[in-house]
Design a protein around this motif. Structure first.
Motif, PDB file in Angstrom:
ATOM      1  N   ARG A 179       0.860  -1.192   0.000  1.00 43.24           N
ATOM      2  CA  ARG A 179       0.000   0.000   0.000  1.00 43.24           C
ATOM      3  C   ARG A 179       0.890   1.233   0.000  1.00 43.24           C
ATOM      4  O   ARG A 179       2.023   1.193   0.485  1.00 43.24           O
ATOM      5  CB  ARG A 179      -0.892   0.010   1.239  1.00 43.24           C
ATOM      6  CG  ARG A 179      -1.788  -1.210   1.280  1.00 43.24           C
ATOM      7  CD  ARG A 179      -2.541  -1.327   2.546  1.00 43.24           C
ATOM      8  NE  ARG A 179      -3.282  -2.604   2.533  1.00 43.24           N
ATOM      9  CZ  ARG A 179      -4.069  -2.988   3.489  1.00 43.24           C
ATOM     10  NH1 ARG A 179      -4.245  -2.244   4.551  1.00 43.24           N
ATOM     11  NH2 ARG A 179      -4.692  -4.137   3.402  1.00 43.24           N
ATOM     12  N   ILE A 180       0.370   2.328  -0.541  1.00 46.94           N
ATOM     13  CA  ILE A 180       1.131   3.573  -0.536  1.00 46.94           C
ATOM     14  C   ILE A 180       0.164   4.751  -0.472  1.00 46.94           C
ATOM     15  O   ILE A 180      -0.940   4.686  -1.011  1.00 46.94           O
ATOM     16  CB  ILE A 180       2.077   3.674  -1.759  1.00 46.94           C
ATOM     17  CG1 ILE A 180       3.045   4.835  -1.580  1.00 46.94           C
ATOM     18  CG2 ILE A 180       1.287   3.780  -3.056  1.00 46.94           C
ATOM     19  CD1 ILE A 180       4.234   4.778  -2.499  1.00 46.94           C
ATOM     20  N   GLN A 181       0.589   5.789   0.215  1.00 45.88           N
ATOM     21  CA  GLN A 181      -0.193   7.015   0.323  1.00 45.88           C
ATOM     22  C   GLN A 181       0.730   8.193   0.030  1.00 45.88           C
ATOM     23  O   GLN A 181       1.897   8.206   0.464  1.00 45.88           O
ATOM     24  CB  GLN A 181      -0.771   7.158   1.734  1.00 45.88           C
ATOM     25  CG  GLN A 181      -1.594   8.408   1.932  1.00 45.88           C
ATOM     26  CD  GLN A 181      -2.082   8.557   3.350  1.00 45.88           C
ATOM     27  OE1 GLN A 181      -1.281   8.800   4.245  1.00 45.88           O
ATOM     28  NE2 GLN A 181      -3.377   8.406   3.552  1.00 45.88           N
ATOM     29  N   ILE A 210      -3.526  -2.990  -2.140  1.00 43.64           N
ATOM     30  CA  ILE A 210      -4.150  -4.292  -2.335  1.00 43.64           C
ATOM     31  C   ILE A 210      -4.725  -4.719  -0.990  1.00 43.64           C
ATOM     32  O   ILE A 210      -4.053  -4.598   0.043  1.00 43.64           O
ATOM     33  CB  ILE A 210      -3.128  -5.331  -2.842  1.00 43.64           C
ATOM     34  CG1 ILE A 210      -2.607  -4.926  -4.222  1.00 43.64           C
ATOM     35  CG2 ILE A 210      -3.750  -6.725  -2.880  1.00 43.64           C
ATOM     36  CD1 ILE A 210      -1.482  -5.806  -4.732  1.00 43.64           C
ATOM     37  N   TYR A 211      -5.953  -5.186  -1.015  1.00 40.64           N
ATOM     38  CA  TYR A 211      -6.638  -5.628   0.190  1.00 40.64           C
ATOM     39  C   TYR A 211      -7.166  -7.038  -0.065  1.00 40.64           C
ATOM     40  O   TYR A 211      -7.694  -7.310  -1.133  1.00 40.64           O
ATOM     41  CB  TYR A 211      -7.795  -4.683   0.532  1.00 40.64           C
ATOM     42  CG  TYR A 211      -7.320  -3.294   0.839  1.00 40.64           C
ATOM     43  CD1 TYR A 211      -7.186  -2.865   2.152  1.00 40.64           C
ATOM     44  CD2 TYR A 211      -6.975  -2.407  -0.176  1.00 40.64           C
ATOM     45  CE1 TYR A 211      -6.733  -1.588   2.442  1.00 40.64           C
ATOM     46  CE2 TYR A 211      -6.523  -1.127   0.100  1.00 40.64           C
ATOM     47  CZ  TYR A 211      -6.400  -0.731   1.408  1.00 40.64           C
ATOM     48  OH  TYR A 211      -5.950   0.527   1.689  1.00 40.64           O
ATOM     49  N   GLN A 251      -7.423  -1.155  -4.774  1.00 44.10           N
ATOM     50  CA  GLN A 251      -8.148   0.080  -4.513  1.00 44.10           C
ATOM     51  C   GLN A 251      -7.257   1.296  -4.734  1.00 44.10           C
ATOM     52  O   GLN A 251      -6.077   1.280  -4.378  1.00 44.10           O
ATOM     53  CB  GLN A 251      -8.666   0.090  -3.077  1.00 44.10           C
ATOM     54  CG  GLN A 251      -9.603  -1.065  -2.792  1.00 44.10           C
ATOM     55  CD  GLN A 251     -10.157  -1.044  -1.377  1.00 44.10           C
ATOM     56  OE1 GLN A 251     -10.108  -0.035  -0.689  1.00 44.10           O
ATOM     57  NE2 GLN A 251     -10.690  -2.166  -0.939  1.00 44.10           N
ATOM     58  N   VAL A 252      -7.850   2.331  -5.330  1.00 45.71           N
ATOM     59  CA  VAL A 252      -7.179   3.620  -5.476  1.00 45.71           C
ATOM     60  C   VAL A 252      -8.114   4.685  -4.920  1.00 45.71           C
ATOM     61  O   VAL A 252      -9.336   4.536  -4.952  1.00 45.71           O
ATOM     62  CB  VAL A 252      -6.814   3.950  -6.947  1.00 45.71           C
ATOM     63  CG1 VAL A 252      -5.786   2.977  -7.472  1.00 45.71           C
ATOM     64  CG2 VAL A 252      -8.037   3.969  -7.832  1.00 45.71           C
ATOM     65  N   GLY A 253      -7.537   5.732  -4.399  1.00 41.16           N
ATOM     66  CA  GLY A 253      -8.341   6.812  -3.844  1.00 41.16           C
ATOM     67  C   GLY A 253      -7.656   8.143  -4.041  1.00 41.16           C
ATOM     68  O   GLY A 253      -6.431   8.217  -4.202  1.00 41.16           O
ATOM     69  N   ALA A 254      -8.457   9.182  -4.041  1.00 41.74           N
ATOM     70  CA  ALA A 254      -7.928  10.543  -4.147  1.00 41.74           C
ATOM     71  C   ALA A 254      -8.842  11.464  -3.366  1.00 41.74           C
ATOM     72  O   ALA A 254     -10.037  11.194  -3.213  1.00 41.74           O
ATOM     73  CB  ALA A 254      -7.838  10.975  -5.603  1.00 41.74           C
ATOM     74  N   TYR A 296     -13.024   7.007  -4.203  1.00 37.57           N
ATOM     75  CA  TYR A 296     -12.188   5.827  -4.410  1.00 37.57           C
ATOM     76  C   TYR A 296     -12.804   4.936  -5.473  1.00 37.57           C
ATOM     77  O   TYR A 296     -13.973   5.046  -5.824  1.00 37.57           O
ATOM     78  CB  TYR A 296     -11.954   5.059  -3.112  1.00 37.57           C
ATOM     79  CG  TYR A 296     -13.112   4.210  -2.650  1.00 37.57           C
ATOM     80  CD1 TYR A 296     -13.162   2.866  -2.967  1.00 37.57           C
ATOM     81  CD2 TYR A 296     -14.148   4.752  -1.904  1.00 37.57           C
ATOM     82  CE1 TYR A 296     -14.216   2.080  -2.557  1.00 37.57           C
ATOM     83  CE2 TYR A 296     -15.206   3.974  -1.484  1.00 37.57           C
ATOM     84  CZ  TYR A 296     -15.239   2.644  -1.814  1.00 37.57           C
ATOM     85  OH  TYR A 296     -16.285   1.877  -1.417  1.00 37.57           O
ATOM     86  N   TYR A 297     -11.990   4.056  -5.993  1.00 40.18           N
ATOM     87  CA  TYR A 297     -12.407   3.079  -6.985  1.00 40.18           C
ATOM     88  C   TYR A 297     -11.737   1.766  -6.624  1.00 40.18           C
ATOM     89  O   TYR A 297     -10.586   1.761  -6.186  1.00 40.18           O
ATOM     90  CB  TYR A 297     -11.977   3.522  -8.389  1.00 40.18           C
ATOM     91  CG  TYR A 297     -12.335   2.529  -9.452  1.00 40.18           C
ATOM     92  CD1 TYR A 297     -13.631   2.440  -9.940  1.00 40.18           C
ATOM     93  CD2 TYR A 297     -11.381   1.651  -9.946  1.00 40.18           C
ATOM     94  CE1 TYR A 297     -13.969   1.512 -10.906  1.00 40.18           C
ATOM     95  CE2 TYR A 297     -11.712   0.716 -10.914  1.00 40.18           C
ATOM     96  CZ  TYR A 297     -13.005   0.651 -11.396  1.00 40.18           C
ATOM     97  OH  TYR A 297     -13.334  -0.272 -12.347  1.00 40.18           O
ATOM     98  N   LYS A 298     -12.461   0.674  -6.829  1.00 44.21           N
ATOM     99  CA  LYS A 298     -11.858  -0.623  -6.539  1.00 44.21           C
ATOM    100  C   LYS A 298     -12.269  -1.632  -7.595  1.00 44.21           C
ATOM    101  O   LYS A 298     -13.339  -1.544  -8.181  1.00 44.21           O
ATOM    102  CB  LYS A 298     -12.233  -1.125  -5.145  1.00 44.21           C
ATOM    103  CG  LYS A 298     -13.688  -1.510  -4.977  1.00 44.21           C
ATOM    104  CD  LYS A 298     -13.917  -2.035  -3.579  1.00 44.21           C
ATOM    105  CE  LYS A 298     -15.381  -2.404  -3.374  1.00 44.21           C
ATOM    106  NZ  LYS A 298     -15.605  -2.971  -2.056  1.00 44.21           N
TER     107      LYS A 298
END
Length: 119
Positions: free
Chosen positions: A31-33, A50-51, A76-79, A96-98
């Motif tokens: 994961r990264i932020q 990744i979850y 998953q990606v989020g902004a 977010y989108y998954k």
């Protein structure tokens, strides 16, 4: 990690291990932020990861399920953005989108187990 003072990058990883009866399931989920303080009152942010999820115990059981099942997966990606508004009010807006894969679904198709046909 701060490549420049207004940007922070936060990497991470989640390690999971699950045991049920004779089944072992494990996952390594990166994961990264990233956060960027664009102006003093606004921070933009983005995430990716990744979850994974373990099947329910009945889905892994020898009698009613399938002990060979693996972990379900979601990418998953989020902004979003955080705002410091007047009078001490803060606002946080995110989207977010998954995508999901390796999902467990029920089937009524017959299956041969140990020489016996079962559903």
């Amino acid at each position: 990690c701060r490549p420049v003072p207004s940007v922070s990058i936060i990497p991470g990883v989640r390690l999971d291990g699950y045991w049920f009866e004779d089944a072992y399931l494990g996952g390594v989920d990166p994961r990264i932020q990233a956060r960027w303080r664009a102006v003093p009152w606004m921070t933009l942010k983005a995430t990716w990861g990744i979850y994974r999820a373990m099947p329910q115990p009945y889905e892994l059981s020898r009698e009613a399920g399938n002990p060979a099942l693996g972990l379900e997966r979601s990418d998953q990606v989020g902004a979003g953005a955080e705002f410091a508004l007047p009078w001490g009010i803060e606002a946080d807006v995110q989207g977010y989108y998954k995508t999901m894969s390796d999902l467990i679904v029920r089937s009524n198709n017959p299956l041969e187990v140990g020489g016996t046909i079962v559903r």
